[in-house]
Design a protein around this motif. Structure first.
Motif, PDB file in Angstrom:
ATOM      1  N   GLY A 141       3.560  -0.718   7.857  1.00  0.00           N
ATOM      2  CA  GLY A 141       3.312   0.065   6.655  1.00  0.00           C
ATOM      3  C   GLY A 141       3.185  -0.820   5.439  1.00  0.00           C
ATOM      4  O   GLY A 141       2.930  -2.026   5.562  1.00  0.00           O
ATOM      5  N   TRP A 142       3.402  -0.212   4.287  1.00  0.00           N
ATOM      6  CA  TRP A 142       3.131  -0.898   3.022  1.00  0.00           C
ATOM      7  C   TRP A 142       4.319  -1.723   2.562  1.00  0.00           C
ATOM      8  O   TRP A 142       4.913  -1.453   1.519  1.00  0.00           O
ATOM      9  CB  TRP A 142       2.679   0.104   1.980  1.00  0.00           C
ATOM     10  CG  TRP A 142       1.224   0.382   2.134  1.00  0.00           C
ATOM     11  CD1 TRP A 142       0.631   1.089   3.142  1.00  0.00           C
ATOM     12  CD2 TRP A 142       0.177  -0.057   1.277  1.00  0.00           C
ATOM     13  NE1 TRP A 142      -0.733   1.118   2.950  1.00  0.00           N
ATOM     14  CE2 TRP A 142      -1.036   0.432   1.811  1.00  0.00           C
ATOM     15  CE3 TRP A 142       0.137  -0.813   0.094  1.00  0.00           C
ATOM     16  CZ2 TRP A 142      -2.276   0.187   1.215  1.00  0.00           C
ATOM     17  CZ3 TRP A 142      -1.099  -1.038  -0.500  1.00  0.00           C
ATOM     18  CH2 TRP A 142      -2.276  -0.544   0.073  1.00  0.00           C
ATOM     19  N   ARG A 143       4.665  -2.725   3.359  1.00  0.00           N
ATOM     20  CA  ARG A 143       5.673  -3.700   2.932  1.00  0.00           C
ATOM     21  C   ARG A 143       5.351  -4.179   1.530  1.00  0.00           C
ATOM     22  O   ARG A 143       4.198  -4.236   1.139  1.00  0.00           O
ATOM     23  CB  ARG A 143       5.715  -4.877   3.935  1.00  0.00           C
ATOM     24  CG  ARG A 143       4.724  -6.003   3.653  1.00  0.00           C
ATOM     25  CD  ARG A 143       3.266  -5.580   3.897  1.00  0.00           C
ATOM     26  NE  ARG A 143       2.308  -6.627   3.583  1.00  0.00           N
ATOM     27  CZ  ARG A 143       1.682  -6.762   2.390  1.00  0.00           C
ATOM     28  NH1 ARG A 143       1.895  -5.929   1.424  1.00  0.00           N
ATOM     29  NH2 ARG A 143       0.856  -7.755   2.191  1.00  0.00           N
ATOM     30  N   TYR A 186      -2.445   4.966   9.923  1.00  0.00           N
ATOM     31  CA  TYR A 186      -2.520   6.322   9.364  1.00  0.00           C
ATOM     32  C   TYR A 186      -3.665   6.436   8.358  1.00  0.00           C
ATOM     33  O   TYR A 186      -4.197   7.510   8.139  1.00  0.00           O
ATOM     34  CB  TYR A 186      -1.202   6.692   8.667  1.00  0.00           C
ATOM     35  CG  TYR A 186      -0.090   7.023   9.631  1.00  0.00           C
ATOM     36  CD1 TYR A 186       0.192   8.339   9.983  1.00  0.00           C
ATOM     37  CD2 TYR A 186       0.685   6.016  10.209  1.00  0.00           C
ATOM     38  CE1 TYR A 186       1.208   8.646  10.872  1.00  0.00           C
ATOM     39  CE2 TYR A 186       1.702   6.312  11.099  1.00  0.00           C
ATOM     40  CZ  TYR A 186       1.964   7.624  11.426  1.00  0.00           C
ATOM     41  OH  TYR A 186       2.968   7.921  12.312  1.00  0.00           O
ATOM     42  N   SER A 187      -4.014   5.324   7.724  1.00  0.00           N
ATOM     43  CA  SER A 187      -5.008   5.352   6.654  1.00  0.00           C
ATOM     44  C   SER A 187      -6.366   5.805   7.156  1.00  0.00           C
ATOM     45  O   SER A 187      -6.985   6.702   6.604  1.00  0.00           O
ATOM     46  CB  SER A 187      -5.158   3.966   6.037  1.00  0.00           C
ATOM     47  OG  SER A 187      -3.920   3.426   5.695  1.00  0.00           O
ATOM     48  N   THR A 188      -6.830   5.140   8.195  1.00  0.00           N
ATOM     49  CA  THR A 188      -8.229   5.285   8.609  1.00  0.00           C
ATOM     50  C   THR A 188      -8.363   5.445  10.122  1.00  0.00           C
ATOM     51  O   THR A 188      -9.361   5.040  10.711  1.00  0.00           O
ATOM     52  CB  THR A 188      -9.048   4.044   8.182  1.00  0.00           C
ATOM     53  OG1 THR A 188      -8.551   2.917   8.905  1.00  0.00           O
ATOM     54  CG2 THR A 188      -8.943   3.766   6.689  1.00  0.00           C
ATOM     55  N   CYS A 215      -2.717  14.477  -0.695  1.00  0.00           N
ATOM     56  CA  CYS A 215      -3.432  13.276  -1.142  1.00  0.00           C
ATOM     57  C   CYS A 215      -2.460  12.196  -1.572  1.00  0.00           C
ATOM     58  O   CYS A 215      -1.263  12.424  -1.710  1.00  0.00           O
ATOM     59  CB  CYS A 215      -4.351  13.629  -2.305  1.00  0.00           C
ATOM     60  SG  CYS A 215      -5.770  14.586  -1.760  1.00  0.00           S
ATOM     61  N   HIS A 216      -3.024  11.034  -1.821  1.00  0.00           N
ATOM     62  CA  HIS A 216      -2.187   9.905  -2.208  1.00  0.00           C
ATOM     63  C   HIS A 216      -1.775  10.032  -3.669  1.00  0.00           C
ATOM     64  O   HIS A 216      -2.558  10.456  -4.519  1.00  0.00           O
ATOM     65  CB  HIS A 216      -2.926   8.604  -1.907  1.00  0.00           C
ATOM     66  CG  HIS A 216      -2.914   8.334  -0.440  1.00  0.00           C
ATOM     67  ND1 HIS A 216      -2.497   7.161   0.120  1.00  0.00           N
ATOM     68  CD2 HIS A 216      -3.205   9.154   0.591  1.00  0.00           C
ATOM     69  CE1 HIS A 216      -2.550   7.263   1.441  1.00  0.00           C
ATOM     70  NE2 HIS A 216      -2.988   8.446   1.749  1.00  0.00           N
ATOM     71  N   PRO A 217      -0.516   9.692  -3.943  1.00  0.00           N
ATOM     72  CA  PRO A 217       0.059   9.988  -5.253  1.00  0.00           C
ATOM     73  C   PRO A 217      -0.530   9.145  -6.380  1.00  0.00           C
ATOM     74  O   PRO A 217      -0.849   7.973  -6.195  1.00  0.00           O
ATOM     75  CB  PRO A 217       1.544   9.689  -5.060  1.00  0.00           C
ATOM     76  CG  PRO A 217       1.627   8.769  -3.894  1.00  0.00           C
ATOM     77  CD  PRO A 217       0.466   9.099  -3.014  1.00  0.00           C
ATOM     78  N   LEU A 233       3.300   4.575  -4.821  1.00  0.00           N
ATOM     79  CA  LEU A 233       2.607   4.052  -3.650  1.00  0.00           C
ATOM     80  C   LEU A 233       3.324   4.715  -2.477  1.00  0.00           C
ATOM     81  O   LEU A 233       4.417   4.292  -2.110  1.00  0.00           O
ATOM     82  CB  LEU A 233       2.710   2.534  -3.581  1.00  0.00           C
ATOM     83  CG  LEU A 233       2.172   1.915  -2.298  1.00  0.00           C
ATOM     84  CD1 LEU A 233       0.697   2.242  -2.102  1.00  0.00           C
ATOM     85  CD2 LEU A 233       2.385   0.415  -2.292  1.00  0.00           C
ATOM     86  N   HIS A 234       2.741   5.774  -1.958  1.00  0.00           N
ATOM     87  CA  HIS A 234       3.404   6.554  -0.906  1.00  0.00           C
ATOM     88  C   HIS A 234       4.797   6.961  -1.381  1.00  0.00           C
ATOM     89  O   HIS A 234       4.935   7.553  -2.434  1.00  0.00           O
ATOM     90  CB  HIS A 234       3.461   5.768   0.413  1.00  0.00           C
ATOM     91  CG  HIS A 234       2.180   5.117   0.779  1.00  0.00           C
ATOM     92  ND1 HIS A 234       1.043   5.832   1.017  1.00  0.00           N
ATOM     93  CD2 HIS A 234       1.827   3.813   0.910  1.00  0.00           C
ATOM     94  CE1 HIS A 234       0.051   5.011   1.305  1.00  0.00           C
ATOM     95  NE2 HIS A 234       0.499   3.777   1.241  1.00  0.00           N
ATOM     96  N   SER A 235       5.807   6.556  -0.597  1.00  0.00           N
ATOM     97  CA  SER A 235       7.180   6.911  -0.990  1.00  0.00           C
ATOM     98  C   SER A 235       7.771   5.882  -1.937  1.00  0.00           C
ATOM     99  O   SER A 235       8.859   6.079  -2.475  1.00  0.00           O
ATOM    100  CB  SER A 235       8.062   7.043   0.250  1.00  0.00           C
ATOM    101  OG  SER A 235       8.335   5.773   0.823  1.00  0.00           O
TER     102      SER A 235
END
Ligand SMILES: Nc1nc2c(c(=O)[nH]1)N[C@H]1C(S)=C(S)[C@@H](COP(=O)(O)OP(=O)(O)OC[C@H]3O[C@@H](n4cnc5c(=O)[nH]c(N)nc54)[C@H](O)[C@@H]3O)O[C@H]1N2
Ligand SMILES: Nc1nc2c(c(=O)[nH]1)N[C@H]1C(S)=C(S)[C@@H](COP(=O)(O)OP(=O)(O)OC[C@H]3O[C@@H](n4cnc5c(=O)[nH]c(N)nc54)[C@H](O)[C@@H]3O)O[C@H]1N2
Ligand SMILES: [Mo]
Length: 821
Positions: free
Chosen positions: A148-150, A179-181, A682-684, A688-690
């Motif tokens: 994920g988004w480390r 999950y993105s694409t 949708c993306h916030p 950035l996500h959570s």
């Protein structure tokens, strides 16, 4: 018209800052100035951009964007609250009942009662559990493969640390896709020969010079390029400003095809084409039908560059098995755009240089492969693929794609894998007949139905019998769909380990939680601009790790020490040794092309700039000569019909793009009689996500009565007696949440938005408990997009809402565990 990036920056620089963007190799960033009362300014960076922070008395006092960043996001204002907030993980913690009842006590998982332990105790337990899994079961029982988004920083990239260390103990399960694409990256290699979604795309200056009509299709770049995979430069925003100007000067037409008026549309003041959610494929089929019937399509292009048009035509013209002609009238009834308008779109696109740029949300739905495939077919019929400012892009909203890239090499990272010749402590590679790799979004299915076989991208996947999971740098209790299903699934896990710096819902549902520090508490190095490669950024440690937290590097050094492999893990180097080595390797790779100073000079200055990039045109080489530069498809051509996919024999992804009805669809589709509202997650805009949801003051700038905002139309609000600012219950058969209403003209009737990443706050650990803050994944559907990609279908989701009148429960998401002794 071909305004270079540097000219943009120069044009925008109003202060003395302009001097810093001059020819000098390293930019002075006022890094070292020290003042007894003010403290020290230190340079660092993040997904949200580069900044400098004033540190005084061991504490970050203020943060401001680097002068380089002409379009900083206000998320910079959330960073201080990421360091200092009540949700930080302070100590190593172990779940009470897991500890008491020795390992496995699923009934109370999620009750958030934890016991503080020492680092040695926590790491001994972690090691004990790795031993337990490898000796009693095998590599098939351990899943440490989610990513994920480390946080940014090439050396400390945390998932690499976890996977290298756990991999030195034994083999484990991994994932494929993201999950993105997930749907897009699986289908497009068959159609256009590469994932496209992560590829460099046509540079903005080329679009400005050649494009007549720009179509933003399910795409909100002004919102989504606030963040980048590596330190974001925000140079894209200079191009958005140019686009706005060109639009005002009538040099270009820009149309946003989206159910919602996006931030980008509002910024540009461009045209809006409303479309019913999840129905872009019928619309595109209607366009294709007109292109064909009115002889507007490019036969030469189809003949020279594409295969399979004739296999697709019967479906389009109604002579295939479904006997339905895909006329604009047929499409209009589904997509909500009238037939004449559909015909006008076909003419507009065919008679002008048209650049289509897709976002990704549209493929995060059931049959998410189809809109991308059909988009490629429309683009092929228009015949502009490979021309400057024409064709189709699947990535202009991501990480600065579209900024002319410099082509410089970025720094490498800490190795995720074992070094050549290294052997793990347990070298057992026997996966017991299970698959060792599973599609990224299907792991909860595996927990629920071990041994089940599913189709995936032409292969069979056998779900493994997972007993233990380790999470680092990703937050599955945000990113995965259907919370209550997850609660059920997690009951079967013997052990869950989370390494994080903030107490997410994933920590709450874990057994062992280890406190990492944030990226602001360690030294690192990053590429400045993930795709533009604009420079190399020094990331200076701002403050020491807070509480008992440690860097991931230290945590896993201590873990691997338990079986004597810590020296192999670190290669005998410390943090700064690694940072220096990564810099020097990068300097070597750029030798003769991009000048980089000695490490010490770089480190003191903070940033090395690579200067002006060069324009790029997607697929220009293929257009120039498809024999010399074939696509990566089986045939080397655009595959309108794919034999490979056809042979897989899947029901819901066949040989050519098609319209498939969804399991749930608003505006008259299935289940809309019971749950009439489409929930888009949708993306916030301000997270950035959570990440950053825990940042308290910043959260207060958008939360409604302390809850996540639910955006809705005035019509839907009025029909339910809901006013702006009210507390609202949102629900369907899968779950329910308490949220705050934001009534906005940007939303059409039948569409509501809850942004992904809102921290899950269940009232208690029981299945069905109300979520007190507003995570959309409390309600979303957890099915694979199709047998081809098995990707997430998060945006196939219907709900109902009502004004909340009951006793208001407190928000349980934030503030860490309930500590018990
Ligand atoms: N409904 C719905 N769900 C979605 C989406 C959607 O559109 N709708 N989008 C999906 C998409 S595209 C994505 S990419 C995923 C994102 O899903 P994730 O990547 O899982 O989301 P993040 O919130 O970025 O989670 C990163 C976690 O890692 C932790 N972390 C960050 N840096 C470090 C570090 O240095 N060390 C340690 N130990 N921990 C760290 C953070 O605190 C955070 O808890 O969500 C997916 N889920
Ligand atoms: N600020 C911020 N930026 C981010 C992120 C973040 O968390 N915060 N996350 C990053 C990541 S990991 C990713 S994957 C990308 C995600 O990038 P995307 O997935 O492209 O972003 P979204 O905002 O989810 O959706 C974009 C648009 O698609 C529209 N849309 C949704 N469904 C449909 C449909 O059926 N038809 C049509 N025509 N339009 C539809 C939505 O209304 C929205 O305006 O963003 C990246 N950028
Ligand atoms: Mo993503």
């Amino acid at each position: 018209m071909t305004v270079s990036r540097r000219e943009f920056l120069r044009g925008l620089a109003t202060t003395g800052v302009a001097a810093a963007i001059g020819p000098s190799l390293v930019a002075p960033l006022a890094n070292a100035e020290e003042d007894a009362t003010l403290g020290t300014w230190k340079t660092s960076g993040s997904h949200f951009g580069a900044f400098r922070a004033r540190v005084y008395a061991g504490k970050v006092q203020e943060i401001e964007p680097l002068a380089f960043d002409k379009h900083p996001t206000d998320m910079i204002n959330g960073i201080k609250g990421v360091i200092y907030n009540p949700s930080r993980v302070r100590y190593p913690m172990v779940r009470l009942n897991w500890l008491k009842k020795h390992r496995y006590s699923s009934d109370t998982r999620g009750d958030n009662r934890f016991v503080r332990v020492t680092w040695d105790e926590a790491l001994d337990l972690f090691y004990r559990e790795l031993e337990y899994v490898q000796t009693n079961f095998g590599p098939w029982a351990l899943h440490a493969g989610q990513t994920g988004w480390r946080q940014t920083g090439q050396f400390h990239s945390c998932t690499s640390h976890m996977q290298r260390a756990v991999g030195m103990h034994g083999h484990f399960l991994t994932k494929v896709g993201d999950y993105s694409t997930g749907a897009g990256q699986t289908i497009l290699p068959y159609i256009l020969g590469s994932t496209e979604v992560y590829a460099q795309q046509t540079s903005w200056p080329k679009i400005f010079a050649h494009t007549d009509v720009l179509i933003l299709w399910a795409n909100d770049p002004v919102k989504n390029t606030q963040v980048g995979w590596q330190c974001e430069t925000h140079e894209s925003y200079a191009y958005y400003e140019q686009l706005k100007q060109n639009l005002a000067d009538k040099k270009i037409r820009v149309i946003s095809i989206d159910p919602v008026k996006t931030k980008t549309q509002n910024f540009l003041d461009c045209e809006h084409q409303y479309i019913n959610p999840q129905t872009d494929v019928p619309f595109m089929l209607g366009v294709a039908h007109t292109l064909y019937k009115e002889d507007l399509y490019d036969k030469d292009f189809i003949n020279t560059y594409a295969l399979g048009f004739d296999d697709f035509l019967p479906y389009l013209l109604g002579t295939a098995a479904d006997e339905t002609e895909k006329t604009p009238e047929w499409a209009a009834a589904i997509c909500g755009i009238d037939a004449d308008t559909i015909r006008d779109y076909a003419r507009l696109m065919a008679n002008n240089r048209t650049q289509i740029i897709f976002g990704w949300s549209i493929q995060r739905q059931q049959h998410g492969e189809q809109p991308y495939w059909m988009g490629a077919v429309v683009a092929a019929m228009l015949g502009q693929i490979g021309k400057p400012g024409g064709g189709v892009s699947y990535a202009h909203h991501y990480s600065g794609i579209g900024i002319p890239p410099t082509g410089a090499a970025g720094p490498g990272g800490f190795p995720r894998n074992l070094d050549p010749g290294m052997k793990p402590k347990h070298d057992n590679k026997d996966y017991n007949g299970y698959s060792s790799t599973i599609p990224v979004a299907r792991w909860v299915d595996a927990l629920l139905e071990p041994g089940k076989k599913i189709n995936y991208n032409g292969a069979t996947v056998t779900y493994p019998d997972i007993k233990m999971m380790v999470f680092s740098g990703n937050n599955p209790w945000h990113h995965h769909q259907d919370r209550n299903r997850m609660k059920e699934a997690f009951k079967k896990l013997h052990t869950v380990v989370s390494i994080d710096y903030c107490w997410t819902a994933t920590c709450r549902f874990s057994d062992i939680v280890l406190p990492a520090c944030t990226q602001f508490e360690r030294n690192d190095i990053d590429l400045y601009g993930a795709y533009s490669a604009s420079g190399i950024l020094a990331m200076h440690k701002l403050v020491d790790p807070l509480y008992h937290s440690k860097t991931d590097f230290e945590i896993f050094t201590e873990l691997t020490r338990r079986w004597g492999q810590h020296k192999a893990y670190t290669r005998g180097m410390d943090e700064m040794d690694w940072v220096k080595m990564l810099y020097n390797e990068c300097r070597e790779a750029n030798k003769g092309k991009f000048a980089m100073p000695e490490f010490d000079e770089f480190w003191a200055a903070g940033l090395v700039e690579f200067g002006q990039g060069s324009d790029y045109i997607r697929h220009a080489d293929f257009r120039e000569d498809p024999e010399i530069a074939p696509l990566g498809t089986p045939s080397g051509f655009i595959e309108i019909f794919s034999r490979t996919i056809d042979r897989m024999g899947y029901q819901e992804c066949r040989g050519h793009p098609m319209w498939f009805e969804k399991a749930e669809r608003s505006h008259g589709g299935p289940k809309s009689d019971v749950y009439p509202l489409w929930l888009q997650s949708c993306h916030p805009d301000k997270r950035l996500h959570s990440q950053m949801c825990e940042s308290e003051e910043f959260r207060a700038t958008y939360a409604v009565q302390g809850r996540e905002p639910l955006y809705m139309s005035p019509e839907d609000a009025k029909a339910r007696g809901i006013a702006d600012g009210d507390l609202v219950r949102i629900y369907n058969d899968r779950g329910q949440a308490l949220v705050g209403a934001v009534v906005s003209d940007d939303y059409p009737p039948g569409v509501v938005r809850l942004q992904e990443g809102a921290w899950y706050g269940p009232l208690n650990e029981k299945v069905g408990a109300i979520d007190t803050y507003g995570d959309p994944n409390t309600m979303t559907l957890d099915i694979g997009a199709s047998e081809l990609s098995q990707a997430t279908s998060a945006n196939t989701c219907l709900v109902e809402i009502e004004k909340f009148n009951g006793e208001v429960p407190p928000v349980t998401s934030f503030g860490g565990p309930i500590m018990v002794s």
